[in-house]
Write a protein that holds these residues in place. Structure first.
Motif, PDB file in Angstrom:
ATOM      1  N   TYR A   1       3.774   6.159   8.261  1.00 49.44           N
ATOM      2  CA  TYR A   1       2.898   7.242   7.808  1.00 49.44           C
ATOM      3  C   TYR A   1       1.545   7.340   8.501  1.00 49.44           C
ATOM      4  O   TYR A   1       0.880   8.377   8.376  1.00 49.44           O
ATOM      5  CB  TYR A   1       2.629   7.091   6.300  1.00 49.44           C
ATOM      6  N   ALA A   2       1.084   6.304   9.180  1.00 49.97           N
ATOM      7  CA  ALA A   2      -0.239   6.381   9.801  1.00 49.97           C
ATOM      8  C   ALA A   2      -0.290   7.536  10.791  1.00 49.97           C
ATOM      9  O   ALA A   2       0.684   7.816  11.494  1.00 49.97           O
ATOM     10  CB  ALA A   2      -0.579   5.073  10.495  1.00 49.97           C
ATOM     11  N   ALA A   3      -1.442   8.213  10.823  1.00 51.70           N
ATOM     12  CA  ALA A   3      -1.579   9.409  11.657  1.00 51.70           C
ATOM     13  C   ALA A   3      -2.883   9.354  12.457  1.00 51.70           C
ATOM     14  O   ALA A   3      -3.868   8.756  12.035  1.00 51.70           O
ATOM     15  CB  ALA A   3      -1.562  10.664  10.780  1.00 51.70           C
ATOM     16  N   ASP A   4      -2.851   9.996  13.599  1.00 48.73           N
ATOM     17  CA  ASP A   4      -4.022  10.113  14.478  1.00 48.73           C
ATOM     18  C   ASP A   4      -4.784  11.366  14.051  1.00 48.73           C
ATOM     19  O   ASP A   4      -4.414  12.475  14.409  1.00 48.73           O
ATOM     20  CB  ASP A   4      -3.550  10.199  15.929  1.00 48.73           C
ATOM     21  N   GLY A   5      -5.855  11.179  13.305  1.00 49.16           N
ATOM     22  CA  GLY A   5      -6.579  12.323  12.754  1.00 49.16           C
ATOM     23  C   GLY A   5      -7.597  12.947  13.678  1.00 49.16           C
ATOM     24  O   GLY A   5      -8.044  14.070  13.442  1.00 49.16           O
ATOM     25  N   ASN A   6      -7.987  12.232  14.748  1.00 51.09           N
ATOM     26  CA  ASN A   6      -9.013  12.777  15.645  1.00 51.09           C
ATOM     27  C   ASN A   6      -8.515  12.997  17.063  1.00 51.09           C
ATOM     28  O   ASN A   6      -9.296  13.347  17.949  1.00 51.09           O
ATOM     29  CB  ASN A   6     -10.245  11.875  15.653  1.00 51.09           C
TER      30      ASN A   6
ATOM     31  N   ALA B   1       6.573  -5.850  11.660  1.00 48.07           N
ATOM     32  CA  ALA B   1       5.978  -4.512  11.737  1.00 48.07           C
ATOM     33  C   ALA B   1       4.537  -4.601  12.240  1.00 48.07           C
ATOM     34  O   ALA B   1       4.092  -3.768  13.051  1.00 48.07           O
ATOM     35  CB  ALA B   1       6.028  -3.832  10.368  1.00 48.07           C
ATOM     36  N   ALA B   2       3.794  -5.607  11.777  1.00 52.83           N
ATOM     37  CA  ALA B   2       2.415  -5.786  12.247  1.00 52.83           C
ATOM     38  C   ALA B   2       2.382  -6.042  13.746  1.00 52.83           C
ATOM     39  O   ALA B   2       1.511  -5.527  14.468  1.00 52.83           O
ATOM     40  CB  ALA B   2       1.761  -6.946  11.497  1.00 52.83           C
ATOM     41  N   LEU B   3       3.334  -6.815  14.246  1.00 54.99           N
ATOM     42  CA  LEU B   3       3.402  -7.074  15.685  1.00 54.99           C
ATOM     43  C   LEU B   3       3.713  -5.794  16.459  1.00 54.99           C
ATOM     44  O   LEU B   3       3.191  -5.585  17.568  1.00 54.99           O
ATOM     45  CB  LEU B   3       4.458  -8.143  15.965  1.00 54.99           C
TER      46      LEU B   3
ATOM     47  N   GLN C   1      -5.299   0.662   2.791  1.00 45.20           N
ATOM     48  CA  GLN C   1      -4.525  -0.513   2.368  1.00 45.20           C
ATOM     49  C   GLN C   1      -3.025  -0.309   2.551  1.00 45.20           C
ATOM     50  O   GLN C   1      -2.223  -0.522   1.634  1.00 45.20           O
ATOM     51  CB  GLN C   1      -4.878  -0.895   0.928  1.00 45.20           C
ATOM     52  N   PHE C   2      -2.635   0.104   3.741  1.00 43.13           N
ATOM     53  CA  PHE C   2      -1.224   0.243   4.091  1.00 43.13           C
ATOM     54  C   PHE C   2      -0.641  -1.123   4.440  1.00 43.13           C
ATOM     55  O   PHE C   2      -1.250  -1.894   5.183  1.00 43.13           O
ATOM     56  CB  PHE C   2      -1.064   1.131   5.330  1.00 43.13           C
ATOM     57  N   MET C   3       0.544  -1.411   3.947  1.00 45.22           N
ATOM     58  CA  MET C   3       1.319  -2.506   4.514  1.00 45.22           C
ATOM     59  C   MET C   3       1.765  -2.077   5.916  1.00 45.22           C
ATOM     60  O   MET C   3       1.849  -0.878   6.208  1.00 45.22           O
ATOM     61  CB  MET C   3       2.518  -2.823   3.636  1.00 45.22           C
ATOM     62  N   PRO C   4       2.032  -3.031   6.804  1.00 42.41           N
ATOM     63  CA  PRO C   4       2.407  -2.646   8.171  1.00 42.41           C
ATOM     64  C   PRO C   4       3.583  -1.675   8.244  1.00 42.41           C
ATOM     65  O   PRO C   4       3.578  -0.751   9.069  1.00 42.41           O
ATOM     66  CB  PRO C   4       2.737  -3.990   8.823  1.00 42.41           C
ATOM     67  N   SER C   5       4.597  -1.840   7.408  1.00 45.64           N
ATOM     68  CA  SER C   5       5.731  -0.908   7.436  1.00 45.64           C
ATOM     69  C   SER C   5       5.299   0.497   7.039  1.00 45.64           C
ATOM     70  O   SER C   5       5.802   1.493   7.582  1.00 45.64           O
ATOM     71  CB  SER C   5       6.854  -1.398   6.526  1.00 45.64           C
TER      72      SER C   5
ATOM     73  N   MET D   1      -7.343  -6.875  13.357  1.00 45.12           N
ATOM     74  CA  MET D   1      -6.353  -6.499  12.346  1.00 45.12           C
ATOM     75  C   MET D   1      -6.575  -7.337  11.089  1.00 45.12           C
ATOM     76  O   MET D   1      -6.005  -8.405  10.915  1.00 45.12           O
ATOM     77  CB  MET D   1      -4.929  -6.680  12.873  1.00 45.12           C
ATOM     78  N   LYS D   2      -7.440  -6.835  10.216  1.00 44.70           N
ATOM     79  CA  LYS D   2      -7.782  -7.532   8.984  1.00 44.70           C
ATOM     80  C   LYS D   2      -7.194  -6.807   7.786  1.00 44.70           C
ATOM     81  O   LYS D   2      -6.959  -5.594   7.819  1.00 44.70           O
ATOM     82  CB  LYS D   2      -9.299  -7.611   8.826  1.00 44.70           C
ATOM     83  N   GLY D   3      -6.987  -7.567   6.718  1.00 42.16           N
ATOM     84  CA  GLY D   3      -6.448  -6.958   5.512  1.00 42.16           C
ATOM     85  C   GLY D   3      -6.557  -7.885   4.322  1.00 42.16           C
ATOM     86  O   GLY D   3      -7.306  -8.870   4.337  1.00 42.16           O
ATOM     87  N   SER D   4      -5.807  -7.571   3.285  1.00 39.53           N
ATOM     88  CA  SER D   4      -5.821  -8.353   2.060  1.00 39.53           C
ATOM     89  C   SER D   4      -4.983  -9.607   2.215  1.00 39.53           C
ATOM     90  O   SER D   4      -4.297  -9.802   3.222  1.00 39.53           O
ATOM     91  CB  SER D   4      -5.261  -7.518   0.907  1.00 39.53           C
ATOM     92  N   TRP D   5      -4.994 -10.460   1.188  1.00 41.47           N
ATOM     93  CA  TRP D   5      -4.181 -11.680   1.221  1.00 41.47           C
ATOM     94  C   TRP D   5      -2.695 -11.357   1.347  1.00 41.47           C
ATOM     95  O   TRP D   5      -1.921 -12.176   1.832  1.00 41.47           O
ATOM     96  CB  TRP D   5      -4.431 -12.527  -0.021  1.00 41.47           C
ATOM     97  N   ALA D   6      -2.303 -10.143   0.931  1.00 40.80           N
ATOM     98  CA  ALA D   6      -0.889  -9.751   1.005  1.00 40.80           C
ATOM     99  C   ALA D   6      -0.555  -9.003   2.284  1.00 40.80           C
ATOM    100  O   ALA D   6       0.588  -8.605   2.486  1.00 40.80           O
ATOM    101  CB  ALA D   6      -0.527  -8.889  -0.199  1.00 40.80           C
ATOM    102  N   GLY D   7      -1.560  -8.783   3.156  1.00 39.94           N
ATOM    103  CA  GLY D   7      -1.314  -8.076   4.401  1.00 39.94           C
ATOM    104  C   GLY D   7      -1.520  -6.580   4.340  1.00 39.94           C
ATOM    105  O   GLY D   7      -1.193  -5.870   5.300  1.00 39.94           O
ATOM    106  N   ALA D   8      -2.067  -6.064   3.216  1.00 43.26           N
ATOM    107  CA  ALA D   8      -2.381  -4.635   3.131  1.00 43.26           C
ATOM    108  C   ALA D   8      -3.608  -4.360   3.986  1.00 43.26           C
ATOM    109  O   ALA D   8      -4.614  -5.065   3.883  1.00 43.26           O
ATOM    110  CB  ALA D   8      -2.634  -4.235   1.680  1.00 43.26           C
ATOM    111  N   MET D   9      -3.532  -3.325   4.823  1.00 50.11           N
ATOM    112  CA  MET D   9      -4.489  -3.187   5.913  1.00 50.11           C
ATOM    113  C   MET D   9      -5.385  -1.955   5.782  1.00 50.11           C
ATOM    114  O   MET D   9      -4.959  -0.895   5.333  1.00 50.11           O
ATOM    115  CB  MET D   9      -3.737  -3.068   7.249  1.00 50.11           C
ATOM    116  N   GLY D  10      -6.612  -2.137   6.253  1.00 46.41           N
ATOM    117  CA  GLY D  10      -7.495  -1.010   6.467  1.00 46.41           C
ATOM    118  C   GLY D  10      -7.949  -0.314   5.207  1.00 46.41           C
ATOM    119  O   GLY D  10      -7.754  -0.765   4.072  1.00 46.41           O
ATOM    120  N   GLN D  11      -8.564   0.850   5.401  1.00 48.04           N
ATOM    121  CA  GLN D  11      -9.172   1.568   4.286  1.00 48.04           C
ATOM    122  C   GLN D  11      -8.168   2.182   3.313  1.00 48.04           C
ATOM    123  O   GLN D  11      -8.462   2.264   2.116  1.00 48.04           O
ATOM    124  CB  GLN D  11     -10.143   2.620   4.827  1.00 48.04           C
TER     125      GLN D  11
END
Length: 323
Positions: free
Chosen positions: A191-196, A155-157, A182-186, A170-180
């Motif tokens: 659910y990720a959305a383009d807010g701007n 999913a990250a790829l 903390q979404f997992m790639p799946s 593409m940085k995240g936690s030791w478990a791969g949770a990403m961004g502000q």
């Protein structure tokens, strides 16, 4: 390579045997091959895995989760300290115009967006410094939850292939949770959305995308901005504690709970709503600890993170932002 691919696909060796049967480099080569077979471009694969490194600390973090369980009376003040409440209120006011726009679009009260932001990453200050590809490749190779982390790596790829972020960023936690948020790639893909409106979903640096992604997650999971999350209550000894729990059949309308003698925490009667609402009685510690009546919005927060404590921290912070 065929044998290694069979490991990745869960058809050959048991997951626990992976690290003993193939090297990390061989495992990554097979993961690359699977990515290409699933349509990820060669350029993305090359960039994503350039310099990929096995991260032992990710493995030790995964194996050594904290065992000490705090009570809610101990946990809530730590998770929602006064300084975090103040920061949450300041950021709520600072970004209110954008939060209100996004909240109206997705049907989510802005204080819950800010509360999730605060609990997940301290408003973007603590997002993790691991390469997501490093972390997910390491944990997949380690094998304890190989299928889960392999799926997340693929999913990250896909996220990289769609151009939302570079592999280096593409940085995240030791478990791969990403961004502000903390979404997992799946979760990002779902659910990720383009807010701007810039065509990217940047949950690492773009606050509008962070807010919209959190709101979209809640909205798609069944959030109803007509209501709050629930409330702390007092429960008389006469109430059978077997009635507590979030199973669908244990939900009762507020007035049913009221007839059983349950009141607000300060002793006042439960609210009488024009349209009564189902609620569930929960006792996350035990019947001697804090007790709550929660609505479906709380159940939605539990979809985000299956921890009663997490959902209560978000709920309490949202309440304190507004009141």
């Amino acid at each position: 390579m065929k044998k290694i691919l069979s490991v990745i696909l869960g058809l050959g060796l048991s997951c626990s045997a992976i690290a003993n049967e193939v090297s990390f480099e061989e495992y990554v080569d097979a993961l690359k091959q699977q990515a290409l077979e699933q349509g990820i471009s060669q350029d993305t694969v090359n960039q994503a895995f350039e310099g990929v490194t096995y991260r032992p600390r990710a493995v030790s973090s995964d194996r050594n989760q904290p065992e000490k369980k705090l009570t809610l009376d101990e946990y809530i003040p730590r998770a929602v300290p006064d300084w975090k409440v103040k920061q949450a209120r300041d950021l709520y006011n600072k970004h209110y115009t954008e939060l209100k726009r996004i909240g109206d679009e997705y049907g989510v009260q802005p204080q819950y967006i800010v509360a999730l932001w605060g609990v997940e990453s301290n408003f973007g200050a603590l997002t993790g410094g691991y390469s997501v590809i490093d972390a997910l490749s390491t944990l997949a190779y380690e094998g304890r939850r190989e299928a889960f982390f392999r799926k997340e790596a693929l999913a990250a790829l896909t996220i990289l292939d769609e151009g939302h972020i570079t592999a280096e960023a593409m940085k995240g936690s030791w478990a791969g949770a990403m961004g502000q948020p903390q979404f997992m790639p799946s979760s990002f893909l779902a659910y990720a959305a383009d807010g701007n409106g810039d065509g990217k979903k940047d949950i690492w640096n773009t606050k509008a995308d962070v807010f919209a992604s959190a709101a979209n997650y809640l909205s798609q999971s069944g959030w109803d901005d007509t209501y709050t999350w629930g409330r702390q209550v007092q429960v008389p000894e006469s109430v059978d504690i077997s009635m507590q729990g979030r199973e669908a059949e244990k939900g009762k309308y507020l007035q049913e709970w009221s007839k059983l003698g349950i009141t607000r925490y300060d002793g006042r009667p439960l609210p009488k709503l024009d349209n009564d609402i189902q609620a569930w009685l929960i006792m996350p510690d035990d019947h001697h600890g804090r007790t709550y009546l929660v609505y479906n919005n709380y159940n939605v927060l539990m979809k985000w993170n299956r921890s009663y404590y997490f959902a209560l921290a978000v709920s309490h912070l949202a309440d304190r932002i507004k009141y």
